[in-house]
Design a protein around this motif. Structure first.
Motif, PDB file in Angstrom:
ATOM      1  N   ASP A  68      -2.862  -2.213 -41.475  1.00 43.02           N
ATOM      2  CA  ASP A  68      -3.410  -1.524 -42.636  1.00 43.02           C
ATOM      3  C   ASP A  68      -4.087  -0.252 -42.163  1.00 43.02           C
ATOM      4  O   ASP A  68      -4.690  -0.215 -41.077  1.00 43.02           O
ATOM      5  N   ILE A  69      -3.963   0.813 -42.964  1.00 44.15           N
ATOM      6  CA  ILE A  69      -4.595   2.093 -42.666  1.00 44.15           C
ATOM      7  C   ILE A  69      -5.537   2.401 -43.813  1.00 44.15           C
ATOM      8  O   ILE A  69      -5.132   2.441 -44.979  1.00 44.15           O
ATOM      9  N   LYS A  70      -6.812   2.589 -43.508  1.00 42.03           N
ATOM     10  CA  LYS A  70      -7.855   2.594 -44.522  1.00 42.03           C
ATOM     11  C   LYS A  70      -7.843   3.843 -45.402  1.00 42.03           C
ATOM     12  O   LYS A  70      -8.091   3.777 -46.599  1.00 42.03           O
ATOM     13  N   LYS A  71      -7.589   5.013 -44.814  1.00 40.10           N
ATOM     14  CA  LYS A  71      -7.630   6.255 -45.578  1.00 40.10           C
ATOM     15  C   LYS A  71      -6.214   6.661 -45.998  1.00 40.10           C
ATOM     16  O   LYS A  71      -5.241   6.264 -45.369  1.00 40.10           O
ATOM     17  N   PRO A  72      -6.111   7.492 -47.067  1.00 41.32           N
ATOM     18  CA  PRO A  72      -4.777   7.926 -47.519  1.00 41.32           C
ATOM     19  C   PRO A  72      -4.016   8.666 -46.417  1.00 41.32           C
ATOM     20  O   PRO A  72      -4.607   9.334 -45.564  1.00 41.32           O
ATOM     21  N   PRO A  91      -3.639  -6.999 -36.171  1.00 41.44           N
ATOM     22  CA  PRO A  91      -4.014  -8.399 -35.944  1.00 41.44           C
ATOM     23  C   PRO A  91      -4.991  -8.577 -34.784  1.00 41.44           C
ATOM     24  O   PRO A  91      -5.715  -9.561 -34.727  1.00 41.44           O
ATOM     25  N   GLY A  92      -5.015  -7.621 -33.844  1.00 40.65           N
ATOM     26  CA  GLY A  92      -5.915  -7.733 -32.701  1.00 40.65           C
ATOM     27  C   GLY A  92      -7.229  -6.995 -32.861  1.00 40.65           C
ATOM     28  O   GLY A  92      -8.034  -6.976 -31.944  1.00 40.65           O
ATOM     29  N   GLY A  93      -7.460  -6.365 -34.033  1.00 43.05           N
ATOM     30  CA  GLY A  93      -8.699  -5.638 -34.242  1.00 43.05           C
ATOM     31  C   GLY A  93      -8.438  -4.263 -34.813  1.00 43.05           C
ATOM     32  O   GLY A  93      -7.292  -3.868 -35.067  1.00 43.05           O
ATOM     33  N   ALA A  94      -9.512  -3.499 -35.017  1.00 45.13           N
ATOM     34  CA  ALA A  94      -9.423  -2.183 -35.653  1.00 45.13           C
ATOM     35  C   ALA A  94      -9.423  -1.083 -34.602  1.00 45.13           C
ATOM     36  O   ALA A  94     -10.078  -1.180 -33.560  1.00 45.13           O
ATOM     37  N   PHE A 121       5.027  -1.471 -21.324  1.00 47.74           N
ATOM     38  CA  PHE A 121       5.107  -2.886 -21.675  1.00 47.74           C
ATOM     39  C   PHE A 121       6.258  -3.168 -22.627  1.00 47.74           C
ATOM     40  O   PHE A 121       6.759  -2.291 -23.325  1.00 47.74           O
ATOM     41  N   SER A 122       6.644  -4.443 -22.613  1.00 43.04           N
ATOM     42  CA  SER A 122       7.621  -4.981 -23.559  1.00 43.04           C
ATOM     43  C   SER A 122       7.234  -6.432 -23.795  1.00 43.04           C
ATOM     44  O   SER A 122       6.978  -7.171 -22.846  1.00 43.04           O
ATOM     45  N   ALA A 123       7.180  -6.855 -25.087  1.00 44.37           N
ATOM     46  CA  ALA A 123       6.736  -8.218 -25.370  1.00 44.37           C
ATOM     47  C   ALA A 123       7.268  -8.672 -26.720  1.00 44.37           C
ATOM     48  O   ALA A 123       7.413  -7.872 -27.649  1.00 44.37           O
ATOM     49  N   ASP A 124       7.559  -9.965 -26.814  1.00 40.73           N
ATOM     50  CA  ASP A 124       7.875 -10.563 -28.112  1.00 40.73           C
ATOM     51  C   ASP A 124       6.605 -10.639 -28.946  1.00 40.73           C
ATOM     52  O   ASP A 124       5.494 -10.701 -28.422  1.00 40.73           O
ATOM     53  N   ILE A 125       6.783 -10.648 -30.264  1.00 38.84           N
ATOM     54  CA  ILE A 125       5.660 -10.835 -31.182  1.00 38.84           C
ATOM     55  C   ILE A 125       5.916 -12.102 -31.977  1.00 38.84           C
ATOM     56  O   ILE A 125       6.890 -12.194 -32.725  1.00 38.84           O
ATOM     57  N   VAL A 126       5.060 -13.102 -31.782  1.00 40.20           N
ATOM     58  CA  VAL A 126       5.182 -14.381 -32.475  1.00 40.20           C
ATOM     59  C   VAL A 126       3.873 -14.625 -33.223  1.00 40.20           C
ATOM     60  O   VAL A 126       2.809 -14.694 -32.609  1.00 40.20           O
ATOM     61  N   ARG A 155     -14.681 -10.804 -34.457  1.00 39.72           N
ATOM     62  CA  ARG A 155     -13.760  -9.687 -34.287  1.00 39.72           C
ATOM     63  C   ARG A 155     -13.200  -9.628 -32.871  1.00 39.72           C
ATOM     64  O   ARG A 155     -12.078  -9.239 -32.646  1.00 39.72           O
ATOM     65  N   LYS A 156     -14.020 -10.023 -31.882  1.00 37.98           N
ATOM     66  CA  LYS A 156     -13.544 -10.000 -30.505  1.00 37.98           C
ATOM     67  C   LYS A 156     -13.249 -11.399 -29.989  1.00 37.98           C
ATOM     68  O   LYS A 156     -13.091 -11.611 -28.809  1.00 37.98           O
ATOM     69  N   GLY A 157     -13.170 -12.342 -30.912  1.00 37.42           N
ATOM     70  CA  GLY A 157     -12.979 -13.734 -30.513  1.00 37.42           C
ATOM     71  C   GLY A 157     -11.653 -13.993 -29.841  1.00 37.42           C
ATOM     72  O   GLY A 157     -11.551 -14.824 -28.954  1.00 37.42           O
ATOM     73  N   ASN A 158     -10.601 -13.287 -30.273  1.00 39.30           N
ATOM     74  CA  ASN A 158      -9.284 -13.556 -29.698  1.00 39.30           C
ATOM     75  C   ASN A 158      -9.276 -13.283 -28.204  1.00 39.30           C
ATOM     76  O   ASN A 158      -8.817 -14.101 -27.411  1.00 39.30           O
ATOM     77  N   MET A 159      -9.777 -12.116 -27.793  1.00 36.71           N
ATOM     78  CA  MET A 159      -9.794 -11.763 -26.382  1.00 36.71           C
ATOM     79  C   MET A 159     -10.676 -12.732 -25.601  1.00 36.71           C
ATOM     80  O   MET A 159     -10.307 -13.207 -24.527  1.00 36.71           O
ATOM     81  N   THR A 160     -11.855 -13.038 -26.155  1.00 33.72           N
ATOM     82  CA  THR A 160     -12.777 -13.942 -25.463  1.00 33.72           C
ATOM     83  C   THR A 160     -12.166 -15.323 -25.297  1.00 33.72           C
ATOM     84  O   THR A 160     -12.225 -15.917 -24.228  1.00 33.72           O
ATOM     85  N   GLU A 161     -11.574 -15.842 -26.353  1.00 30.58           N
ATOM     86  CA  GLU A 161     -10.999 -17.185 -26.284  1.00 30.58           C
ATOM     87  C   GLU A 161      -9.808 -17.222 -25.330  1.00 30.58           C
ATOM     88  O   GLU A 161      -9.610 -18.199 -24.602  1.00 30.58           O
ATOM     89  N   ASP A 162      -8.997 -16.163 -25.332  1.00 33.48           N
ATOM     90  CA  ASP A 162      -7.855 -16.123 -24.409  1.00 33.48           C
ATOM     91  C   ASP A 162      -8.332 -16.148 -22.958  1.00 33.48           C
ATOM     92  O   ASP A 162      -7.790 -16.878 -22.125  1.00 33.48           O
ATOM     93  N   LEU A 163      -9.361 -15.339 -22.650  1.00 33.27           N
ATOM     94  CA  LEU A 163      -9.866 -15.312 -21.282  1.00 33.27           C
ATOM     95  C   LEU A 163     -10.563 -16.616 -20.931  1.00 33.27           C
ATOM     96  O   LEU A 163     -10.455 -17.110 -19.805  1.00 33.27           O
TER      97      LEU A 163
END
Length: 805
Positions: A295-299, A332-335, A426-431, A542-550
C-alpha cells in the motif's frame, strides 16, 4: 417597423405557418395511414438486418425531433435469425423513438436520422463456436451517404435506462453496463464518421477473461467521448478526454480495430493523482490481490494500457505504470518512509509467453527509502510469476548499527555502536508474503560494533565481520570479537543458509573456525545456561517478524566449532595450546577431541552438556597425562572436596575419568551430583600435612614424619556416586608407611574407609630392589586395622577395627 423588417417578419411567419400546416398534415397522414407507416418503418428497419424486428405500436411525437418527424415505437424486439437456437434477444425496448426525414415520409419512404432507446436491454451474444447474434446487422445496402443500410445513416443516438451486455462465450469475455444516459451525435465524412458521446453508466462487468474477474466492477463511469471512424482501415479512435471512473478523475483514450477475424483494441488510462489502493481496486481481482500486498499512503501518478483482441481468448496485455515520489510504502515486512520509485505491472513479462499470472511481473526501478530509519536503495526489484511469486533484485544500505534497534528487539540483540555496509543481489520465492528458498550474492560488512546478546547476558566489543553470501551459502570472514579480556578471531560458513533460515532453522549448521590468543571462559558462561527468552510486547509488533525470526535462528541452529586457543583461562584454571571440536545445538553442547596443556601435562576431553534450565547435565570422558596434581586440584577447586585440598598434594598424576554430573549456569559444579569412574596413577607423589593421615599417625606412629609422605607409583580406582566415592582396594607405598585402603568416602555423611597399616617401617626395606621380596616384607610384623568413619558432627574419625569378611 421599417418596411424591410415587416417583410422579413411576414416571411418567417409564413414559413412557420407552413411548417405547422406540414406537421398537422403529417400527423393527419400518420394517424390515417398508421398501419401503412408502421409496415413501412418495420420493413425499412428489417432491410438492414438478417433477423426480425417486432414493433408492438407506433405513435407520432411532435417537437421531439423537430424539424424532423419523430415516431415512438413501443414494445420493440430485435432477434437474429438463430434466436430459436440460443434464446438471446438482441434488443428488447419498452420504447424506441426514431426521427425520420419528413419529405421522405411524404414520398412514402423511411429515412431514420435519430434513435432514442429507453427502458431497454441490449444483449450481444457469441456462442462457443463463434456465432454472434450481432450478425443480425451484417446485411445492408449501400446508401449515397457512404453508409450501409438504415442504421449507418443515423445522426443521433440516445439511450436512457438501458442494460447493455456483451457476452462472448468463445473468448470468455463479459461486459455488462447499466447505462443511465447516453447522448451521441454522428457526422458522416467521405471516409467514415465522427461522433460526440456523453455517457453515464454503472459498470457491472468489464471482464476480458471471466475466469480472472472484472475490471472496474460496480464502478460508475461518466464523461465525454470524441470518436472517429475510418472506413478504409476499419479503425475507431477515441481521443483522450477526461472521464470519471469510480469517483476518480482519469484521462482515457483508445483505438479499436473492427471487422473480422480480428477485433483489436488499445485502451489508455491515466490519472495523475490517485491512491494506490483505489487504483488497484479498479483492476481485475487476480491483479488487485497481488498489488494489495503493498500500500502507498499518498496519491501517485498512474498509467494503464490495455491492448488485446475482442475475439481472442484470455486477458489482453495489461501494463500499469506508477510514479512514486516521497511517499510511504507499506509492505508485509513493515513500512518504508520517504519512498520513491518508478513501478511497472505487466502480465507479459516475457514477450512470447502469453498474458497470464505466470507471466506477470511487478517491477520497481530506482527504489529509495528509509526502513525504520535505515536508508535502503535498490536499482531494480522484480516480483515475477504471480502464480508462484519470485522476488529478484539488488539491495544496498549503509547505516549505524544502533539503527537495528528499531527492527530487532533490544531484548534479543542490543547494538550500541558500529557501522554496516550492505550490497546484495537476491532471488527468493514468496510464500504467504514471506521470502522462502532465497539465493543471495553479495557482502555485508560490519565494523567496530558493540553487540549485546541479551538472552545469555553476553557483551561483545569492537566486532568486525564480513558476511559473504554466495547463492544459498553464507561465508563469514574477518571476524574480530572482543569480550572483556578475551580476543577471538573467527571465520566460518553455513551451507544452504537462507533456505533453512526461512524453512527449518533447526537444520542450520554453522561451521566455525575460532582462534584466540587469549580466552577467558568465564566471559562466555552465558552459553551454558538456557536462553532467557522474553515475549515481544504488542507495541513492538511492527518489528516482531525480524525479532522472532532471529530468536528462532539463535535458539534452533547448530554451531560446529573448531576451536584453537593459545592461552585459556577459567577461574583458577590455566591452559595453553587448547583445541577442541565443539557442537552447539539448541539444547546443549557436545565436545570432541578437546585437548590442552595444563600444569606441565596434558588433558584430552570428550563430553557433552544438556541444557535444562539453571542446572545443566553433563557427561565427560577425560584422559590426564603427567599433570602436576597440586596445580590440577587447585584449578578445579579441589573437585568439591572439603578435606583433601591442593596444598596437601604434590606429584605427577595421570588419570582416566568417565563421569556425569551437573553444572550451574555460572559454570560452578553442583556438589554431590557427580557419577562415574576415575582411575589414576601418581608418580613422585607427596602428601603434605593432611589431617586424616596425621590423625592416624598420632595414634599409630607418633615417631614418624606424617606431615611429608612420599608415595611410590600410586595407582587407584574410584567409583563416584553423588556424594559418595567408592575406593577400590588400593595399595599405598610411601616413605613413612604402607597402607592398603578401600571403602567409601562421602562428601556428606557415610564415610567408611578401611585402612590396613603394616607397622613395619618402609625405610628398613629401602635398599631392596626385588619386588617379590619387598611384597613379602611389606606385611611382616604387626598390621594395624583401622576404620575411618564420620561422627555426628560430620568430621572423619579414625577407629580401630578392620573390615569384616
Amino acid at each position: 417597423m421599417p418596411r424591410w423588417a415587416r417583410w422579413v417578419f411576414r416571411g418567417v411567419l409564413v414559413v412557420f405557418l407552413f411548417m405547422i400546416v406540414a406537421y398537422v398534415s403529417l400527423a393527419w397522414y400518420i394517424n390515417t395511414h398508421k398501419e401503412e407507416v408502421l409496415v413501412s418503418v418495420t420493413s425499412e428497419l428489417n432491410e438492414g438486418i438478417t433477423g426480425t424486428i417486432e414493433i408492438g405500436d407506433m405513435n407520432p411525437t411532435f417537437l421531439t425531433g423537430f424539424p424532423r418527424v419523430s415516431l415512438r415505437l413501443e414494445k420493440v424486439v430485435v432477434k437474429d435469425s438463430l434466436y430459436a437456437n440460443h434464446g438471446k434477444i438482441l434488443l428488447k425496448a419498452e420504447s424506441l423513438d426514431i426521427a425520420v426525414n419528413a419529405m421522405a415520409l411524404m414520398r412514402g419512404t423511411i429515412e431514420i436520422k435519430k434513435i432514442a432507446i429507453a427502458d431497454a436491454a441490449i444483449t450481444m451474444y457469441t456462442d462457443s463456436l463463434g456465432y454472434s447474434n450481432a450478425s443480425v446487422f451484417k446485411k445492408g445496402k449501400k446508401s449515397k451517404g457512404g453508409g450501409g443500410g438504415s442504421f449507418p445513416e443515423l445522426r443521433k443516438l440516445d439511450l436512457e435506462n438501458v442494460t447493455f451486455v456483451i457476452d462472448n462465450q468463445k473468448s470468455g469475455k463479459l461486459y455488462n453496463f447499466a447505462i443511465d444516459g447516453l447522448k451521441g451525435s454522428i457526422d458522416y465524412t467521405s471516409d467514415g464518421w465522427d461522433a460526440d458521446i456523453k455517457l453515464n453508466t454503472l459498470v457491472h462487468s468489464m471482464a476480458f477473461n471471466t475466469r480472472k474477474g472484472s475490471f472496474i466492477k460496480d464502478q460508475r463511469v461518466a464523461g465525454k467521448f470524441d470518436i472517429s471512424y475510418k472506413d478504409t482501415d476499419s479503425l475507431i479512435v477515441i481521443k483522450k478526454n477526461p472521464l470519471e471512473i469510480g469517483g476518480e478523475d482519469f484521462s482515457v483514450g483508445g483505438r479499436f480495430k473492427t471487422g473480422s477475424p480480428q477485433a483489436k483494441f488499445a485502451i489508455n488510462i491515466e490519472n495523475k493523482s490517485i491512491l494506490w489502493r483505489n487504483a488497484a481496486n479498479l483492476l481485475s481481482p487476480n491483479i488487485t490481490g497481488k498489488l494489495l500486498m503493498f500500500d502507498i499512503k499518498k496519491p501517485i501518478a498512474v498509467k494503464c494500457d490495455l491492448i488485446g483482441d475482442f475475439n481472442e481468448k484470455g486477458d489482453p496485455l495489461i501494463r500499469v505504470n506508477a510514479d512514486v515520489s516521497d511517499n510511504i510504502l507499506d509492505t508485509p515486512g513493515g513500512a518504508v518512509d520517504n519512498c520513491s520509485f518508478f513501478g511497472i505491472f505487466t502480465n507479459n513479462h516475457v514477450k512470447d509467453n502469453g498474458f497470464n499470472d505466470a507471466n506477470s511481473a511487478i517491477k520497481l526501478f530506482g527504489f529509495k527509502g528509509d526502513y525504520s530509519g535505515i536508508p535502503i536503495a535498490m536499482k531494480k526489484v522484480y516480483i515475477l510469476n504471480l502464480e508462484k511469486p519470485v522476488a529478484v533484485g539488488d539491495f544496498a544500505s549503509t547505516f549505524k548499527m544502533e539503527k537495528l534497534g528499531s527492527i530487532i528487539d533490544t531484548d534479543l540483540l542490543k547494538f550500541s555502536k558500529g557501522t554496516a555496509d550492505v550490497k546484495l543481489d537476491f532471488s527468493a520465492d514468496i510464500v504467504d508474503f514471506r521470502l522462502s528458498k532465497p539465493l543471495v550474492n553479495g557482502v555485508v560488512a560490519i565494523k567496530d560494533a558493540d553487540v549485546g546478546y541479551v538472552p545469555r547476558k553476553l557483551d561483545f566489543k569492537d566486532i568486525s565481520v564480513a558476511l559473504n553470501f554466495t547463492k544459498d551459502d553464507l561465508f563469514i570472514s574477518k571476524i574480530i570479537l572482543k569480550s572483556g579480556k578475551s580476543t577471538v578471531n573467527m571465520d566460518g560458513s553455513i551451507k544452504n543458509f537462507l533456505n533453512l533460515y526461512y524453512s527449518d532453522p533447526a537444520k542450520i549448521v554453522l561451521t566455525w573456525n575460532i582462534h584466540s590468543p587469549q580466552l577467558h571462559l568465564g566471559e562466555f558462561m552465558g552459553f551454558l545456561g538456557s536462553r532467557q527468552r522474553k515475549a515481544v510486547p504488542v507495541k513492538k509488533a511492527r518489528k516482531g517478524n525480524m525479532t522472532e525470526d532471529l530468536n528462532l535462528l539463535f535458539e534452533k541452529s547448530n554451531v560446529d566449532m573448531k576451536l584453537r586457543v593459545d592461552k585459556l583461562y577459567y577461574n583458577r584454571f590455566f591452559a595453553t595450546d587448547a583445541k577442541a571440536d565443539i557442537l552447539l545445538t539448541d539444547n546443549g553442547v557436545v565436545v570432541k577431541n578437546a585437548g590442552l596443556k595444563h600444569a606441565g601435562g596434558s588433558l584430552m576431553i570428550n563430553g557433552m552438556m544438556l541444557q535444562q534450565g539453571k542446572v545443566n547435565k553433563y557427561s565427560l570422558d577425560a584422559v590426564i597425562s603427567d599433570v602436576d596434581i597440586n596445580k590440577f586440584f587447585y584449578a578445579f577447586n579441589n573437585f568439591g572436596m572439603e578435606t583433601l585440598k591442593a596444598e596437601h598434594l604434590k606429584g605427577l598424576v595421570s588419570s582416566k575419568a568417565s563421569v556425569t554430573g551437573s553444572i550451574t549456569d555460572a559454570g560452578a559444579m553442583v556438589p554431590k551430583s557427580m557419577y562415574g569412574t576415575v582411575t589414576f596413577g601418581l608418580r613422585k607423589g607427596k602428601l603434605i600435612d593432611f589431617d586424616p593421615v596425621k590423625n592416624v599417625g598420632k595414634f599409630a606412629f607418633p615417631f614418624r614424619d606424617m606431615k611429608n609422605i612420599d608415595f611410590y607409583n600410586l595407582n587407584g580406582k574410584f567409583d563416584i556416586k553423588g556424594e559418595k566415592v567408592t575406593i577400590h582396594p588400593m595399595k599405598i607405598n610411601s616413605s613413612v608407611l604402607n597402607m592398603d585402603v578401600e571403602g567409601v568416602y562421602s562428601f556428606g555423611k557415610g564415610t567408611e574407609i578401611y585402612v590396613d597399616v603394616p607397622l613395619r617401617n618402609p625405610k628398613k626395606d629401602k635398599d631392596i630392589t626385588d619386588k617379590e621380596e619387598l611384597a613379602k616384607r611389606r606385611n611382616r610384623g604387626i598390621v594395624l586395622h583401622l576404620k575411618a568413619v564420620d561422627d555426628e558432627d560430620g568430621k572423619v574419625k579414625v577407629k580401630l577395627g578392620g573390615k569384616k569378611e
